[in-house]
Design a protein around this motif. Structure first.
Motif, short mmCIF file in Angstrom:
data_model
loop_
_atom_site.label_atom_id
_atom_site.label_comp_id
_atom_site.label_asym_id
_atom_site.label_seq_id
_atom_site.Cartn_x
_atom_site.Cartn_y
_atom_site.Cartn_z
N LEU A 231 0.82 -1.04 -0.08
CA LEU A 231 0.20 0.16 0.06
C LEU A 231 0.76 1.28 0.06
O LEU A 231 0.76 2.20 -0.71
CB LEU A 231 -0.99 -0.05 1.28
CG LEU A 231 -1.88 1.26 1.22
CD1 LEU A 231 -2.79 0.99 0.24
CD2 LEU A 231 -2.57 0.98 2.71
N ASN A 232 1.87 1.52 0.85
CA ASN A 232 2.81 2.33 0.91
C ASN A 232 3.47 2.56 -0.55
O ASN A 232 3.85 3.58 -1.01
CB ASN A 232 3.80 2.31 1.92
CG ASN A 232 3.34 2.71 3.25
OD1 ASN A 232 2.32 3.71 3.02
ND2 ASN A 232 4.22 2.58 4.17
N PHE A 234 2.37 1.68 -3.65
CA PHE A 234 1.60 1.82 -4.62
C PHE A 234 1.09 3.48 -4.29
O PHE A 234 0.98 4.24 -5.51
CB PHE A 234 0.31 1.46 -4.30
CG PHE A 234 -0.66 1.14 -5.42
CD1 PHE A 234 -0.40 0.71 -6.69
CD2 PHE A 234 -2.05 2.00 -5.39
CE1 PHE A 234 -1.62 0.73 -7.68
CE2 PHE A 234 -2.75 2.35 -6.45
CZ PHE A 234 -2.48 1.44 -7.44
N GLN A 235 0.83 3.87 -3.26
CA GLN A 235 0.57 5.35 -2.97
C GLN A 235 1.70 6.39 -3.19
O GLN A 235 1.44 7.40 -3.53
CB GLN A 235 0.02 5.41 -1.46
CG GLN A 235 -1.44 4.86 -1.16
CD GLN A 235 -1.98 5.06 0.22
OE1 GLN A 235 -0.96 5.14 1.13
NE2 GLN A 235 -2.87 5.13 0.51
N LYS A 236 2.94 5.96 -2.77
CA LYS A 236 3.78 6.89 -2.86
C LYS A 236 4.55 6.98 -4.11
O LYS A 236 4.94 7.99 -4.65
CB LYS A 236 4.89 6.73 -1.79
CG LYS A 236 4.48 6.82 -0.32
CD LYS A 236 5.20 6.78 0.79
CE LYS A 236 4.58 6.82 2.00
NZ LYS A 236 5.66 6.56 3.32
N GLY A 238 3.78 4.38 -7.10
CA GLY A 238 3.07 3.66 -8.07
C GLY A 238 3.94 2.42 -8.27
O GLY A 238 5.21 2.43 -8.21
N LEU A 314 -4.16 -2.45 -8.43
CA LEU A 314 -5.10 -1.60 -7.42
C LEU A 314 -5.93 -2.38 -6.73
O LEU A 314 -6.00 -2.41 -5.59
CB LEU A 314 -5.77 -0.43 -8.01
CG LEU A 314 -6.87 0.32 -7.41
CD1 LEU A 314 -6.18 1.08 -6.53
CD2 LEU A 314 -7.62 1.29 -8.47
N VAL A 318 -6.02 -2.94 -2.61
CA VAL A 318 -6.81 -2.32 -1.71
C VAL A 318 -7.58 -3.54 -1.17
O VAL A 318 -8.12 -3.44 0.06
CB VAL A 318 -8.02 -1.64 -2.76
CG1 VAL A 318 -9.27 -1.38 -1.88
CG2 VAL A 318 -7.52 -0.68 -3.43
N ASN A 321 -5.87 -4.72 1.96
CA ASN A 321 -5.65 -3.86 2.87
C ASN A 321 -7.06 -3.43 3.58
O ASN A 321 -7.16 -2.89 4.48
CB ASN A 321 -5.10 -2.43 2.55
CG ASN A 321 -3.53 -2.73 2.41
OD1 ASN A 321 -2.73 -2.44 3.38
ND2 ASN A 321 -3.04 -3.02 1.33
#
Length: 479
Positions: A231-232, A234-236, A238, A314, A318, A321
């Motif tokens: 998640l980190n 992907f968010q920061k 990609g 994605l 998602v 998490n």
């Protein structure tokens, strides 16, 4: 009198040990039980699965009492030490004594649940033990999925009280258990080629453990930890997911997880930094329960790589998490007892699907079903589906239980202290019987055993005798 009768228990236990009766190999032990019933002129029934029920009328003064069901399973986990040539499929267990303990010579003993069979046979064989009408139920293949209990037709029973003798801790009375189901959340994906840097990394060294017995110990699940790192990332910066695999069994807290991701080459150093920093945060959070966890990374040179599509990546991140995991609810009547939980035991990347495999447990079937519906709702949002299998019922704690009250009172008379009354967050045959017989009053007890299912298994002789007295005193009270 009790001492003489307890001798009969050990005689029957030795006889049972002499008969091969590993799970899936129960024909001989089932035949023995039928022969016993015929020899003693006792009514019996045997079904196609080889389960056996033996009936006995109540003794004088107990003829019109409510029947009592005695229940245990006839199969054992048959294992042997390296170098032992005994064929456990064709030969019985050779037992040995060491002080207060009975064990097998180089093999498991089968005290789980041979001692229940021995207790029941000794009672059925006696002309002097006071008891209500008895329905002694001997089930098969408990150790490989409670197959006998699942196939058993409870309409052949009249009793509404059942004493299960399949516990291995003296002084602990089990009064509820979790039902369960396996929920496989299947996410379809398509692969796309990209030019990128591939980073492989693995989190390992987690304590793990049984997802029922140890789910309440706050241990980290490697699959969930991996989700947090992804998640980190992907968010920061990609990234694209390529491979994600974790855990070994649905009923074990995952102790490792590995993946491969693709990132833009200029983000390689940032990606490694995010992986390591996120992991260090998690390691600090779980330093008491999982002190030995570590992360291993391997960054490759830029090149062509087949990856999940951006939408599939994605969806996977998602879902991972947002899936519920771990303890969800405790028993209001027993604060330390877990009522409902789920465990993400396995993640597997297949050719065109990513599978998340949960074992969902609850003593309340409605709560178990609700968790499965939550998993379905999350999975279906992203175009996936959930396959449910291995469903078995739970056994809910009863506020009022005559059988439990009598057992507790008789235990106190014998021991001078109260027993521990608790539930177990795992499946038991009791749950299957309780779901099939409306209003069934069930308690599970047993003598002290250690290291069951292993070659170190041993059964306490003195505990077997004390538990024998407890059973007899209880039956005498149920008039």
């Amino acid at each position: 009198m009790n001492e003489c009768q307890s001798k009969k228990v050990f005689e029957y236990f030795e006889k049972i040990c002499s008969i091969p009766h590993g799970s899936g190999n129960v024909k001989q032990i089932s035949d023995f039980l039928v022969s016993f019933a015929e020899e003693k002129n006792l009514e019996y029934k045997r079904d196609e699965s080889l389960n056996v029920v033996i009936y006995k009328n109540g003794t004088k003064g107990y003829e019109n009492a409510e029947p009592v069901i005695l229940q245990g399973h006839m199969d054992m986990v048959a294992v042997k030490e390296a170098g032992i040539t005994k064929d456990l499929a064709a030969e019985g267990i050779e037992i040995q004594m060491d002080g207060d303990f009975i064990s097998g010579k180089g093999t498991s003993l089968g005290g789980d649940d041979g001692i229940a069979v021995a207790y029941m046979l000794a009672i059925l064989d006696s002309d002097s033990i006071k008891h209500p009408p008895l329905e002694a139920v001997f089930t098969v293949d408990e150790e490989i999925g409670m197959l006998g209990a699942t196939a058993f037709d409870c309409s052949v029973l009249k009793g509404k009280k059942m004493l299960n003798i399949d516990s291995e801790d003296e002084g602990i009375f089990t009064v509820s258990c979790a039902g369960g189901a396996i929920a496989r959340c299947v996410l379809p994906f398509k692969m796309e080629p990209v030019v990128a840097t591939v980073i492989e990394f693995r989190v390992e060294g987690f304590t793990g453990g049984h997802s029922g017995v140890e789910i309440n110990k706050g241990r980290a699940n490697a699959n969930i930890v991996m989700g947090r790192i992804l998640l980190n990332l992907f968010q920061k910066i990609g990234m694209r997911l390529m491979i994600l695999n974790g855990g070994e069994k649905d009923n074990a807290i995952a102790d490792m997880c590995e993946c491969a991701i693709a990132v833009n080459s200029e983000q390689k150093d940032n990606a490694l930094k995010i992986i390591n920093e996120t992991f260090e945060e998690i390691k600090d959070e779980y330093k008491e329960t999982d002190p030995d966890i570590r992360v291993i990374t391997n960054a490759m040179e830029e090149g062509f790589a087949d990856t999940f599509s951006s939408n599939a990546t994605l969806a996977a991140v998602v879902m991972l998490n947002n899936f519920p995991n771990g303890v969800q609810k405790r028993e209001p009547e027993m604060e330390l007892q877990i009522r409902t939980s789920l465990n993400l035991g396995v993640i597997r990347t297949n050719q065109d699907t990513l599978d998340f495999v949960f074992l969902v447990r609850s003593s309340k079937d409605s709560e178990k079903n609700y968790l499965i519906e939550k998993l379905k709702s999350i999975t279906e949002i992203f175009g996936g589906n959930v396959e449910v299998s291995g469903v078995y019922p739970g056994w809910t704690y009863k506020k009022e239980s005559q059988l439990r009250d009598v057992l507790v009172e008789e235990y106190y008379k014998l021991y001078g202290e109260n027993p521990v009354v608790e539930g177990i967050h795992a499946g038991l045959e009791c749950g299957i019987f309780a779901s099939a017989i409306e209003g069934l009053d069930v308690v599970s007890i047993g003598p002290q055993m250690y290291d069951i299912h292993t070659t170190n298994e041993k059964l306490s002789i003195s505990s077997t005798e004390r538990t024998w007295k407890l059973i007899l005193n209880t039956l005498e009270r149920l008039k």
